[in-house]
Write a protein that holds these residues in place. Sequence first.
Motif, PDB file in Angstrom:
ATOM      1  N   TRP A   1      34.504  49.575  31.613  1.00  0.00           N
ATOM      2  CA  TRP A   1      34.931  48.110  31.733  1.00  0.00           C
ATOM      3  C   TRP A   1      35.947  47.704  30.809  1.00  0.00           C
ATOM      4  N   GLY A   2      35.909  48.255  29.640  1.00  0.00           N
ATOM      5  CA  GLY A   2      37.062  48.143  28.809  1.00  0.00           C
ATOM      6  C   GLY A   2      38.171  48.478  29.360  1.00  0.00           C
ATOM      7  N   GLU A   3      38.366  49.637  29.662  1.00  0.00           N
ATOM      8  CA  GLU A   3      39.521  50.323  30.172  1.00  0.00           C
ATOM      9  C   GLU A   3      39.894  49.490  31.253  1.00  0.00           C
ATOM     10  N   ARG A   4      39.151  49.302  32.367  1.00  0.00           N
ATOM     11  CA  ARG A   4      39.419  48.584  33.402  1.00  0.00           C
ATOM     12  C   ARG A   4      40.177  47.332  32.987  1.00  0.00           C
ATOM     13  N   ARG A   5      39.547  46.503  32.222  1.00  0.00           N
ATOM     14  CA  ARG A   5      39.916  45.124  31.861  1.00  0.00           C
ATOM     15  C   ARG A   5      41.318  45.385  31.079  1.00  0.00           C
ATOM     16  N   LYS A   6      41.657  46.296  30.376  1.00  0.00           N
ATOM     17  CA  LYS A   6      42.932  46.522  29.686  1.00  0.00           C
ATOM     18  C   LYS A   6      43.950  46.905  30.783  1.00  0.00           C
ATOM     19  N   ALA A   7      43.491  47.816  31.620  1.00  0.00           N
ATOM     20  CA  ALA A   7      44.770  48.208  32.780  1.00  0.00           C
ATOM     21  C   ALA A   7      44.931  47.048  33.696  1.00  0.00           C
ATOM     22  N   ASN A   8      44.022  46.388  34.014  1.00  0.00           N
ATOM     23  CA  ASN A   8      44.381  45.294  34.993  1.00  0.00           C
ATOM     24  C   ASN A   8      44.682  44.011  34.454  1.00  0.00           C
ATOM     25  N   GLY A   9      45.051  43.890  32.999  1.00  0.00           N
ATOM     26  CA  GLY A   9      45.532  42.732  32.585  1.00  0.00           C
ATOM     27  C   GLY A   9      44.492  41.700  31.987  1.00  0.00           C
ATOM     28  N   GLY A  10      43.186  41.887  31.664  1.00  0.00           N
ATOM     29  CA  GLY A  10      42.281  41.082  31.198  1.00  0.00           C
ATOM     30  C   GLY A  10      41.506  40.541  32.409  1.00  0.00           C
ATOM     31  N   LEU A  11      40.730  39.469  32.309  1.00  0.00           N
ATOM     32  CA  LEU A  11      39.754  38.951  33.084  1.00  0.00           C
ATOM     33  C   LEU A  11      40.591  38.733  34.514  1.00  0.00           C
ATOM     34  N   GLU A  12      41.608  37.993  34.402  1.00  0.00           N
ATOM     35  CA  GLU A  12      42.284  37.595  35.562  1.00  0.00           C
ATOM     36  C   GLU A  12      42.837  38.818  36.427  1.00  0.00           C
ATOM     37  N   GLY A  13      43.173  39.839  35.774  1.00  0.00           N
ATOM     38  CA  GLY A  13      43.361  41.100  36.672  1.00  0.00           C
ATOM     39  C   GLY A  13      42.383  41.605  37.118  1.00  0.00           C
ATOM     40  N   LEU A  14      41.049  41.502  36.408  1.00  0.00           N
ATOM     41  CA  LEU A  14      39.880  42.379  37.136  1.00  0.00           C
ATOM     42  C   LEU A  14      39.310  41.320  38.374  1.00  0.00           C
ATOM     43  N   VAL A  15      39.437  39.861  38.143  1.00  0.00           N
ATOM     44  CA  VAL A  15      39.374  39.234  39.303  1.00  0.00           C
ATOM     45  C   VAL A  15      40.296  39.139  40.480  1.00  0.00           C
ATOM     46  N   ALA A  16      41.413  39.397  40.374  1.00  0.00           N
ATOM     47  CA  ALA A  16      42.307  39.580  41.250  1.00  0.00           C
ATOM     48  C   ALA A  16      42.074  40.865  42.128  1.00  0.00           C
ATOM     49  N   SER A  17      41.714  41.863  41.324  1.00  0.00           N
ATOM     50  CA  SER A  17      41.079  43.285  41.907  1.00  0.00           C
ATOM     51  C   SER A  17      40.022  42.959  42.737  1.00  0.00           C
ATOM     52  N   ALA A  18      39.158  42.217  42.448  1.00  0.00           N
ATOM     53  CA  ALA A  18      37.889  42.128  43.056  1.00  0.00           C
ATOM     54  C   ALA A  18      38.207  41.367  44.228  1.00  0.00           C
ATOM     55  N   ILE A  19      39.152  40.235  44.071  1.00  0.00           N
ATOM     56  CA  ILE A  19      39.444  39.562  45.394  1.00  0.00           C
ATOM     57  C   ILE A  19      40.266  40.432  46.389  1.00  0.00           C
ATOM     58  N   LYS A  20      41.259  41.340  45.906  1.00  0.00           N
ATOM     59  CA  LYS A  20      41.767  42.120  47.000  1.00  0.00           C
ATOM     60  C   LYS A  20      41.050  43.255  47.581  1.00  0.00           C
ATOM     61  N   GLY A  21      40.026  43.870  46.576  1.00  0.00           N
ATOM     62  CA  GLY A  21      39.553  45.129  46.965  1.00  0.00           C
ATOM     63  C   GLY A  21      40.066  46.277  46.178  1.00  0.00           C
ATOM     64  N   LYS A  22      39.376  47.007  45.650  1.00  0.00           N
ATOM     65  CA  LYS A  22      39.836  48.375  44.965  1.00  0.00           C
ATOM     66  C   LYS A  22      39.204  49.709  45.333  1.00  0.00           C
ATOM     67  N   ASN A  23      39.910  50.448  45.689  1.00  0.00           N
ATOM     68  CA  ASN A  23      39.264  51.861  46.035  1.00  0.00           C
ATOM     69  C   ASN A  23      38.391  51.690  47.170  1.00  0.00           C
ATOM     70  N   GLN A  24      37.054  51.991  47.076  1.00  0.00           N
ATOM     71  CA  GLN A  24      36.174  51.707  48.243  1.00  0.00           C
ATOM     72  C   GLN A  24      35.497  50.391  48.241  1.00  0.00           C
ATOM     73  N   MET A  25      35.757  49.505  47.343  1.00  0.00           N
ATOM     74  CA  MET A  25      35.392  48.191  47.237  1.00  0.00           C
ATOM     75  C   MET A  25      36.060  47.283  48.174  1.00  0.00           C
ATOM     76  N   PRO A  26      35.253  46.693  49.116  1.00  0.00           N
ATOM     77  CA  PRO A  26      36.159  46.022  50.180  1.00  0.00           C
ATOM     78  C   PRO A  26      36.741  44.568  49.373  1.00  0.00           C
ATOM     79  N   ALA A  27      37.430  43.944  49.974  1.00  0.00           N
ATOM     80  CA  ALA A  27      37.825  42.483  49.399  1.00  0.00           C
ATOM     81  C   ALA A  27      36.595  41.588  49.257  1.00  0.00           C
ATOM     82  N   LYS A  28      36.553  41.142  48.195  1.00  0.00           N
ATOM     83  CA  LYS A  28      35.413  39.963  48.002  1.00  0.00           C
ATOM     84  C   LYS A  28      34.130  40.503  47.923  1.00  0.00           C
ATOM     85  N   GLY A  29      34.111  41.957  47.613  1.00  0.00           N
ATOM     86  CA  GLY A  29      32.981  42.544  47.704  1.00  0.00           C
ATOM     87  C   GLY A  29      32.321  42.802  49.282  1.00  0.00           C
ATOM     88  N   GLY A  30      33.058  42.519  50.242  1.00  0.00           N
ATOM     89  CA  GLY A  30      32.518  42.433  51.887  1.00  0.00           C
ATOM     90  C   GLY A  30      32.301  41.260  52.260  1.00  0.00           C
TER      91      GLY A  30
END
Length: 162
Positions: A111-140
């Motif tokens: 999670w530390g690496e993901r947070r750093k790679a995505n630009g902090g909390l806002e990047g993780l939130v944007a990734s969760a909203i859009k979806g990432k890899n097998q995770m659908p947008a907003k968790g489905g």
Amino acid sequence: MDHKNHDKVFFSTFAIVLSALFGIFFICIVAARILDTGEIHQDEAVTRGLLEERIKPLGQVITDNSELAKLQAAAPKREPMSGEQVYAKLCAGCHDAGVLGAPKTGDKLAWGERRKANGGLEGLVASAIKGKNQMPAKGGDPSLSDDEVKASVEHLLKLTGI
């Protein structure tokens, strides 16, 4: 045993068995006629209505954005969920077990690496909203607001210790 009568014995036995089978067949037909209540012979409109009810589609696919917006506006409003509720309902299923390569809850390094790679909390939130890899947008669950997604990401990070 007399070898001359094999054919006669076979054909007489075969005839007896065949007669018994036909007898059973006709007894079944007669029993079915007696037991038939006639309820199946309904009005054709009623029968068609019952059939259409059984085969109606379970859902529909809407490709027109204006139609989709109308349906979403007509959907019943619900109380906003907390980050813990969203996490328990959607996120925990994959992130607790690491399904399909999802980083596990509690894995500080991942999670530390993901947070750093995505630009902090806002990047993780944007990734969760859009979806990432097998995770659908907003968790489905497209009914989640961005604030609810953010709260769930914050809760996940809190559980991980970040």
